[in-house]
Write a protein that holds these residues in place. Sequence first.
Motif: not given
Length: 170
Positions: A24-29, A38-40, A76-86
């Motif tokens: 996702g977008g986090m990886a692009v960074m 908005q999330d990881i 929510e982990v230490e202020g980060w929103l985390v989403q798991f995608l199989p």
Amino acid sequence: MEKVLQLLNEMESEGLIRRYAIGGGMAVMFYAEPVLTQDIDIFVLLPPTEEPIIILTPLYDFFQQRGYQFRGLHLEVEGWLVQFLPATNDLEIEAVQEAVEVPYGSTSARVMRAEHLIAIKLQIGRARDLFHVQMLWQQAKIDHAYLQSVLERYGLKEKWQAFFSEASQP
């Protein structure tokens, strides 16, 4: 984000997941200028199971046992929103299997290769995904031969050509 990575590495060592990769977008960074996200998105390969459906409960239980809570659809982990995608299709599975290790603080993070990110985002095809494709194409170090092989393997050559046709128009 380092705490999220530490917990993911712990989940992997405990066998809750076989492998993970940031997508996702986090990886692009990791490859281009920062983008608003908005999330990881954590793509995971899960251990084999007899169940006919994908069950993520053990992953969420792992975090909740450590005091982390849900905020909407995310943890929510230490202020980060985390989403798991199989990882459910062959492209996503390959992307997780071939993800690269990158340092993040004192922790190692596994991030999808730029070539896989391009292919996945092209496959999804939303406006923001195509924007990420353009950013990666312009800013990331791309293995062009490898990208072409990924696009060909997953039937994305026409979408790739259409993307460039649209991008070159005024």
